[in-house]
Design a protein around this motif. Structure first.
Motif, PDB file in Angstrom:
ATOM      1  N   PHE A 131       0.846  -1.193   0.000  1.00 31.44           N
ATOM      2  CA  PHE A 131       0.000   0.000   0.000  1.00 31.44           C
ATOM      3  C   PHE A 131       0.881   1.242   0.000  1.00 31.44           C
ATOM      4  CE2 PHE A 131      -2.744   3.264   1.971  1.00 31.44           C
ATOM      5  CZ  PHE A 131      -3.872   3.142   1.164  1.00 31.44           C
ATOM      6  N   ASP A 132       2.021   1.141   0.634  1.00 28.30           N
ATOM      7  CA  ASP A 132       2.992   2.233   0.685  1.00 28.30           C
ATOM      8  C   ASP A 132       3.375   2.685  -0.728  1.00 28.30           C
ATOM      9  OD1 ASP A 132       5.206   3.865   1.959  1.00 28.30           O
ATOM     10  OD2 ASP A 132       6.419   2.435   0.818  1.00 28.30           O
ATOM     11  N   GLU A 133       3.641   1.746  -1.595  1.00 26.13           N
ATOM     12  CA  GLU A 133       4.025   2.058  -2.974  1.00 26.13           C
ATOM     13  C   GLU A 133       2.904   2.805  -3.682  1.00 26.13           C
ATOM     14  OE1 GLU A 133       6.386   2.143  -6.445  1.00 26.13           O
ATOM     15  OE2 GLU A 133       6.910   1.577  -4.380  1.00 26.13           O
ATOM     16  N   TYR A 134       1.678   2.421  -3.410  1.00 25.04           N
ATOM     17  CA  TYR A 134       0.525   3.074  -4.035  1.00 25.04           C
ATOM     18  C   TYR A 134       0.296   4.478  -3.489  1.00 25.04           C
ATOM     19  CZ  TYR A 134      -4.403   4.408  -4.377  1.00 25.04           C
ATOM     20  OH  TYR A 134      -5.568   5.119  -4.555  1.00 25.04           O
ATOM     21  N   ILE A 135       0.233   4.617  -2.169  1.00 25.44           N
ATOM     22  CA  ILE A 135      -0.233   5.873  -1.589  1.00 25.44           C
ATOM     23  C   ILE A 135       0.789   7.006  -1.692  1.00 25.44           C
ATOM     24  CG2 ILE A 135       0.502   5.653   0.839  1.00 25.44           C
ATOM     25  CD1 ILE A 135      -3.051   6.575  -0.405  1.00 25.44           C
ATOM     26  N   TRP A 136       2.065   6.675  -1.630  1.00 25.45           N
ATOM     27  CA  TRP A 136       3.083   7.740  -1.685  1.00 25.45           C
ATOM     28  C   TRP A 136       3.288   8.300  -3.093  1.00 25.45           C
ATOM     29  CZ3 TRP A 136       6.227  10.499   1.691  1.00 25.45           C
ATOM     30  CH2 TRP A 136       6.005  10.238   3.053  1.00 25.45           C
ATOM     31  N   GLN A 137       2.707   7.663  -4.095  1.00 25.63           N
ATOM     32  CA  GLN A 137       2.831   8.187  -5.454  1.00 25.63           C
ATOM     33  C   GLN A 137       2.212   9.575  -5.588  1.00 25.63           C
ATOM     34  OE1 GLN A 137       0.274   6.445  -8.609  1.00 25.63           O
ATOM     35  NE2 GLN A 137      -0.821   5.360  -6.969  1.00 25.63           N
ATOM     36  N   PHE A 138       1.243   9.883  -4.713  1.00 22.62           N
ATOM     37  CA  PHE A 138       0.535  11.160  -4.828  1.00 22.62           C
ATOM     38  C   PHE A 138       1.390  12.357  -4.405  1.00 22.62           C
ATOM     39  CE2 PHE A 138      -2.766   7.892  -4.412  1.00 22.62           C
ATOM     40  CZ  PHE A 138      -3.435   8.118  -5.610  1.00 22.62           C
ATOM     41  N   VAL A 139       2.546  12.084  -3.794  1.00 24.79           N
ATOM     42  CA  VAL A 139       3.493  13.171  -3.485  1.00 24.79           C
ATOM     43  C   VAL A 139       4.861  12.847  -4.088  1.00 24.79           C
ATOM     44  CG1 VAL A 139       2.361  14.057  -1.406  1.00 24.79           C
ATOM     45  CG2 VAL A 139       3.933  12.104  -1.212  1.00 24.79           C
ATOM     46  N   ASP A 140       4.842  12.038  -5.147  1.00 22.57           N
ATOM     47  CA  ASP A 140       6.075  11.656  -5.849  1.00 22.57           C
ATOM     48  C   ASP A 140       7.102  11.006  -4.918  1.00 22.57           C
ATOM     49  OD1 ASP A 140       5.169  12.544  -8.343  1.00 22.57           O
ATOM     50  OD2 ASP A 140       5.768  14.608  -7.901  1.00 22.57           O
ATOM     51  N   TYR A 141       6.587  10.266  -3.936  1.00 19.11           N
ATOM     52  CA  TYR A 141       7.416   9.463  -3.034  1.00 19.11           C
ATOM     53  C   TYR A 141       8.365  10.272  -2.152  1.00 19.11           C
ATOM     54  CZ  TYR A 141       5.504   5.919  -6.084  1.00 19.11           C
ATOM     55  OH  TYR A 141       4.624   5.129  -6.813  1.00 19.11           O
ATOM     56  N   LYS A 142       8.020  11.509  -1.887  1.00 17.28           N
ATOM     57  CA  LYS A 142       8.812  12.307  -0.949  1.00 17.28           C
ATOM     58  C   LYS A 142       7.904  13.310  -0.239  1.00 17.28           C
ATOM     59  CE  LYS A 142      10.266  15.577  -4.573  1.00 17.28           C
ATOM     60  NZ  LYS A 142      11.433  16.167  -5.280  1.00 17.28           N
ATOM     61  N   THR A 143       8.239  13.591   0.992  1.00 20.96           N
ATOM     62  CA  THR A 143       7.440  14.499   1.802  1.00 20.96           C
ATOM     63  C   THR A 143       7.438  15.908   1.224  1.00 20.96           C
ATOM     64  OG1 THR A 143       7.934  13.252   3.823  1.00 20.96           O
ATOM     65  CG2 THR A 143       7.174  15.521   4.096  1.00 20.96           C
ATOM     66  N   LYS A 144       6.262  16.481   1.152  1.00 21.79           N
ATOM     67  CA  LYS A 144       6.145  17.877   0.748  1.00 21.79           C
ATOM     68  C   LYS A 144       6.291  18.734   2.000  1.00 21.79           C
ATOM     69  CE  LYS A 144       3.065  21.270  -1.397  1.00 21.79           C
ATOM     70  NZ  LYS A 144       1.727  21.521  -2.003  1.00 21.79           N
TER      71      LYS A 144
END
Length: 207
Positions: A131-144
């Motif tokens: 799920f981590d791979e899916y959900i973090w895509q919405f911030v390009d895998y890095k914290t905004k």
């Protein structure tokens, strides 16, 4: 969240001058402060914890976060410590039993949403491996990392949370509106919304 002052004053054992530890202005003392200092905004990549926050933020809808936070241990108890495989198997009788527990918010639609979202969560894991791979895509895998000065400046939603919400809904998730998604993003460190004068703003970036 409350805008009650949250500056923590402490004095050294030698009686030296007082120093002030600044926190975000929504923090209250006690369980709220502990959550803020230890968890809020820390980047999470463990599927079970991401699942827990997804459900709890959904339970928060229409309520304050402190209401859910105080009941967190009760939620963990009645929902098998947020085990998605177990929750996905719940039947109507299980839901009826859970709704008798006054330790949680006894809202049938929200409890049913937990079961539905557990099933959808497992479907996403099957597709993306985690799920981590899916959900973090919405911030390009890095914290905004945001740089807000006060809590009042922080928006209730963002373009990323709207995109996340739309995608989750298309997959059948419920209680995942843009505002709930943004609260989730804040909780799991997808965005750093600690205000710039808060001591945690820099700390969570090191995680």
């Amino acid at each position: 969240m409350s805008t009650e002052s949250t500056s923590e004053k402490y004095q050294s054992t030698k009686g030296e001058s007082k120093q002030v530890k600044k926190r975000c202005d929504w923090v209250q003392e006690g369980i709220h402060q502990k959550y803020h200092d230890r968890e809020w905004g820390v980047p999470l990549h463990r599927d079970r914890k991401l699942f827990e926050f997804l459900l709890l933020d959904g339970a928060q809808a229409g309520l304050s976060w402190i209401t859910i936070l105080k009941r967190r241990s009760a939620y963990r108890k009645v929902f098998d410590n947020f085990n998605p495989e177990k929750i996905s198997m719940y039947k109507k009788r299980d839901i009826n039993s859970i709704l008798k527990d006054d330790g949680i918010v006894r809202n049938r639609k929200k409890v049913e949403s937990f079961v539905n979202n557990a099933r959808r969560f497992l479907e996403v894991k099957d597709e993306f491996k985690t799920f981590d791979e899916y959900i973090w895509q919405f911030v390009d895998y890095k914290t905004k990392v945001n740089k807000f000065k006060t809590w009042s400046e922080i928006p209730p939603a963002s373009s990323e949370s709207k995109m996340m919400s739309k995608n989750l809904m298309s997959r059948g998730f419920t209680f995942v509106g843009p505002t709930i998604c943004y609260a989730f993003m804040q909780s799991v460190g997808m965005v750093n919304d600690h205000t710039v004068n808060c001591f945690r703003h820099k700390e969570v970036q090191k995680k």
